[in-house]
Design a protein around this motif. Structure first.
Motif, mmCIF file in Angstrom:
data_model
loop_
_atom_site.group_PDB
_atom_site.id
_atom_site.type_symbol
_atom_site.label_atom_id
_atom_site.label_comp_id
_atom_site.label_asym_id
_atom_site.label_seq_id
_atom_site.Cartn_x
_atom_site.Cartn_y
_atom_site.Cartn_z
ATOM 1 N N UNK A 3 0.818 -1.212 0.000
ATOM 2 C CA UNK A 3 0.000 0.000 0.000
ATOM 3 C C UNK A 3 0.857 1.270 0.000
ATOM 4 N N UNK A 6 2.028 1.922 -3.422
ATOM 5 C CA UNK A 6 0.929 2.429 -4.244
ATOM 6 C C UNK A 6 0.754 3.923 -4.009
ATOM 7 N N UNK A 7 0.772 4.322 -2.737
ATOM 8 C CA UNK A 7 0.599 5.744 -2.417
ATOM 9 C C UNK A 7 1.727 6.556 -3.039
ATOM 10 N N UNK A 10 0.948 6.949 -6.643
ATOM 11 C CA UNK A 10 -0.163 7.871 -6.897
ATOM 12 C C UNK A 10 0.272 9.317 -6.656
ATOM 13 N N UNK A 11 1.125 9.506 -5.641
ATOM 14 C CA UNK A 11 1.502 10.867 -5.261
ATOM 15 C C UNK A 11 2.394 11.526 -6.303
ATOM 16 N N UNK A 12 2.911 10.729 -7.222
ATOM 17 C CA UNK A 12 3.727 11.342 -8.280
ATOM 18 C C UNK A 12 2.887 12.189 -9.222
ATOM 19 N N UNK A 14 -0.074 14.374 -8.500
ATOM 20 C CA UNK A 14 -1.059 14.879 -7.542
ATOM 21 C C UNK A 14 -2.204 15.694 -8.135
ATOM 22 N N UNK A 15 -1.931 16.472 -9.174
ATOM 23 C CA UNK A 15 -2.963 17.400 -9.645
ATOM 24 C C UNK A 15 -3.803 16.759 -10.740
ATOM 25 N N UNK A 16 -5.123 16.788 -10.597
ATOM 26 C CA UNK A 16 -5.963 16.253 -11.679
ATOM 27 C C UNK A 16 -5.918 17.164 -12.897
ATOM 28 N N UNK A 213 -18.155 2.847 -11.759
ATOM 29 C CA UNK A 213 -16.734 3.181 -11.864
ATOM 30 C C UNK A 213 -15.962 2.369 -10.868
ATOM 31 N N UNK B 15 -2.533 19.246 -2.598
ATOM 32 C CA UNK B 15 -2.262 18.113 -3.485
ATOM 33 C C UNK B 15 -2.819 18.346 -4.873
ATOM 34 N N UNK B 20 2.970 17.187 -4.380
ATOM 35 C CA UNK B 20 2.982 15.726 -4.268
ATOM 36 C C UNK B 20 3.135 15.288 -2.824
ATOM 37 N N UNK B 23 -0.130 15.618 -0.975
ATOM 38 C CA UNK B 23 -1.077 14.619 -1.481
ATOM 39 C C UNK B 23 -0.741 13.233 -0.932
ATOM 40 N N UNK B 24 0.549 12.898 -0.958
ATOM 41 C CA UNK B 24 0.982 11.618 -0.415
ATOM 42 C C UNK B 24 0.651 11.516 1.062
ATOM 43 N N UNK B 27 -3.060 10.801 1.501
ATOM 44 C CA UNK B 27 -3.405 9.396 1.236
ATOM 45 C C UNK B 27 -2.933 8.496 2.379
ATOM 46 N N UNK B 28 -1.707 8.775 2.853
ATOM 47 C CA UNK B 28 -1.169 7.950 3.929
ATOM 48 C C UNK B 28 -2.027 8.061 5.179
ATOM 49 N N UNK B 31 -5.295 6.066 5.030
ATOM 50 C CA UNK B 31 -5.281 4.592 4.962
ATOM 51 C C UNK B 31 -5.859 3.915 6.214
ATOM 52 N N UNK B 35 -8.998 1.448 6.186
ATOM 53 C CA UNK B 35 -8.959 0.055 6.657
ATOM 54 C C UNK B 35 -10.120 -0.219 7.591
ATOM 55 N N UNK B 54 -8.688 -1.660 0.275
ATOM 56 C CA UNK B 54 -8.131 -0.347 0.632
ATOM 57 C C UNK B 54 -7.384 0.234 -0.569
ATOM 58 N N UNK B 55 -6.636 -0.621 -1.249
ATOM 59 C CA UNK B 55 -5.880 -0.125 -2.414
ATOM 60 C C UNK B 55 -6.827 0.284 -3.546
ATOM 61 N N UNK B 58 -8.044 3.637 -2.653
ATOM 62 C CA UNK B 58 -7.017 4.654 -2.907
ATOM 63 C C UNK B 58 -6.951 4.997 -4.393
ATOM 64 N N UNK B 59 -7.043 3.973 -5.222
ATOM 65 C CA UNK B 59 -6.977 4.235 -6.669
ATOM 66 C C UNK B 59 -8.222 4.992 -7.136
ATOM 67 N N UNK B 60 -9.365 4.657 -6.523
ATOM 68 C CA UNK B 60 -10.594 5.373 -6.881
ATOM 69 C C UNK B 60 -10.513 6.827 -6.448
ATOM 70 N N UNK B 62 -7.882 8.519 -6.149
ATOM 71 C CA UNK B 62 -6.958 9.188 -7.059
ATOM 72 C C UNK B 62 -7.623 9.483 -8.409
ATOM 73 N N UNK B 65 -10.249 12.319 -7.974
ATOM 74 C CA UNK B 65 -9.918 13.406 -7.058
ATOM 75 C C UNK B 65 -10.463 14.738 -7.541
#
Lengths: 213, 218
Positions: A3, A6-7, A10-12, A14-16, A213, B15, B20, B23-24, B27-28, B31, B35, B54-55, B58-60, B62, B65
């Motif tokens: 996890x 993954x974060x 994703x954080x790479x 950040x901006x939509x 979705x 974020x 970044x 934003x990170x 997300x952290x 979590x 959970x 959970x993952x 997180x992807x959703x 992202x 967002x």
């Protein structure tokens, strides 16, 4: 995958993208759909000759204004429905005023119409045009709305699709009402509502199919 | 709650404007809460399944967002996404036909019966069927089922734990019963030799249970 990894991934990013916003898609798609509907309407139906005079009567104006109001309420509700956690708020309550208004119009027309005339006005002569026309004219704006709402995140895809159906049907019905010369709420209160209901059902199915979705 | 909304709102706002690190961190920090939601919404889910969900959340988050608007409280938005994805996972679970989570068969090793002495069709059929399953599984069946060794003895001989032997034995017996029934149904139309690795029943058992049980043999 872990996890934390993954974060980090994703954080790479950040901006939509600005184009990702639902509203950015909404207007082009909706106006595109409406243009198609308007073109079909102009080619196949066209406004009634006495439109201006007819709209001067409140009961006739209502058959155009109520669907417009429906679209005006359902559209922002559809946009809220694709934003997770957003509350429908007063708009949802206001939406319920519309069926009440329609029922009131039908009851008043019932009371104000001689008994011998009621059935004739209720059945009218154009149900076979009215129902398919409202349903079909709703489809292009509905498709446009669904395409735009796909960018969102509806937590109830079916409900969001139904709201899109309501909004599209409101616009289509307002347009159709300028063609239709059946001016008694005994007719339009029932049959327009049924057409809008059909389009809403199609919207709900489309939402369940395409808005997940 | 308000503090959390302020902090997360601030992090998420930075974020979505391109920070970044913020934003990170958002997300952290989300979590553990995610959970908890997953655990509450998917009762009986094992750690692996919950972490998968959970993952997914997180992807959703992202991917969607842009549906959060600056100034809106973050938690209702985040929780709504989490609930949606958990409901999705719960539906998938039902779709797989399990009422609960997959239980790795290793966990059952201690409660599976030691099937030594289990019933099987006539011995001559057994010998023929044993030629059609993996040599190692056949060895276990011979040891436990025919020679009457204990699971521990067979395990010691093959370098497997007692539990793994029981699991492998249980699965091999199942396979043999299936094969016996199939043969019966086909009116003993044996003849066709199945290539190793294409044994009926080995390839068509879906799901992690199958994979995990094979891991238990090895």
């Amino acid at each position: 995958m872990n996890t934390d990894d993954l974060i980090a991934q994703l954080a790479q990013d950040p901006a939509p993208a600005p184009s990702a916003r639902v509203e950015a898609r909404l207007w082009p798609w909706l106006t595109g759909g409406l243009a198609l509907t308007a073109a079909a309407f102009a080619l196949l139906l066209g406004p009634r000759p006495d439109l201006a005079a007819a709209l001067a009567q409140p009961v006739v104006a209502a058959k155009t204004l109520l669907p417009l109001l429906l679209a005006a309420l359902a559209l922002p509700l559809a946009l809220r429905a694709v934003r997770p956690g957003a509350r429908p708020g007063w708009l949802a309550r206001a939406l319920w005023a519309l069926p009440l208004a329609v029922v009131a119009l039908i009851v008043l027309a019932w009371l104000g119409t001689p008994a011998s005339e009621r059935m004739r006005l209720f059945i009218g002569h154009s149900i076979h045009v009215c129902l398919p026309a409202i349903t079909l004219l709703s489809l292009p704006p509905l498709a446009g709305l669904i395409a735009a709402l796909k960018r969102g995140a509806p937590v109830h895809p079916t409900g969001a699709g139904a709201l899109a159906g309501l909004a599209a049907a409101g616009l289509a019905t307002a347009l159709y009402s300028t063609f239709c010369i059946e001016d008694s709420p005994l007719f339009y209160g029932v049959w327009y509502s049924l057409g809008i209901g059909i389009a809403t059902g199609i919207g709900a199915l489309a939402g369940r199919r395409w808005l997940r979705w | 709650m308000t503090d959390r909304n302020q902090l997360w709102g601030d992090l998420l706002r930075r974020g979505t404007r391109g920070d970044a690190a913020a934003y990170g961190r958002f997300l952290t920090e989300a979590v553990p809460v995610l959970r908890n939601i997953a655990r509450a919404r998917l009762p009986g889910g094992n750690a692996e399944e919950l972490e998968d969900v959970v993952q997914e959340v997180l992807m959703a988050v992202h991917a969607k967002r842009h549906t959060w608007r600056e100034g809106d409280p973050v938690t209702p938005w985040l929780y709504a996404i989490a609930r949606y994805k958990c409901a999705d996972a719960a539906r998938r679970r039902l779709g797989r036909g399990g009422q609960g989570a997959d239980v790795p068969i290793d966990d059952l090793a201690e409660i599976l019966p030691d099937e030594a002495g289990g019933e099987i069709t006539a011995a001559r059929d057994l010998g023929r069927l044993l030629d059609r399953i993996e040599p190692r599984a056949a060895e276990i069946v011979r040891g436990l089922g025919i020679q009457g060794e204990s699971a521990a003895e067979v395990g010691a001989r093959l370098g497997m734990t007692e539990g793994a032997v029981r699991v492998a034995y249980h699965r091999a017996m199942q396979k043999l019963r299936d094969m016996a029934e199939d043969d019966m149904a086909a009116g003993h139309a044996v003849g066709e030799v199945e290539r190793p690795g294409q044994i009926k029943g080995a390839g068509d058992e879906p799901g992690p249970t199958g994979r995990r049980a094979e891991a238990a043999d090895g």
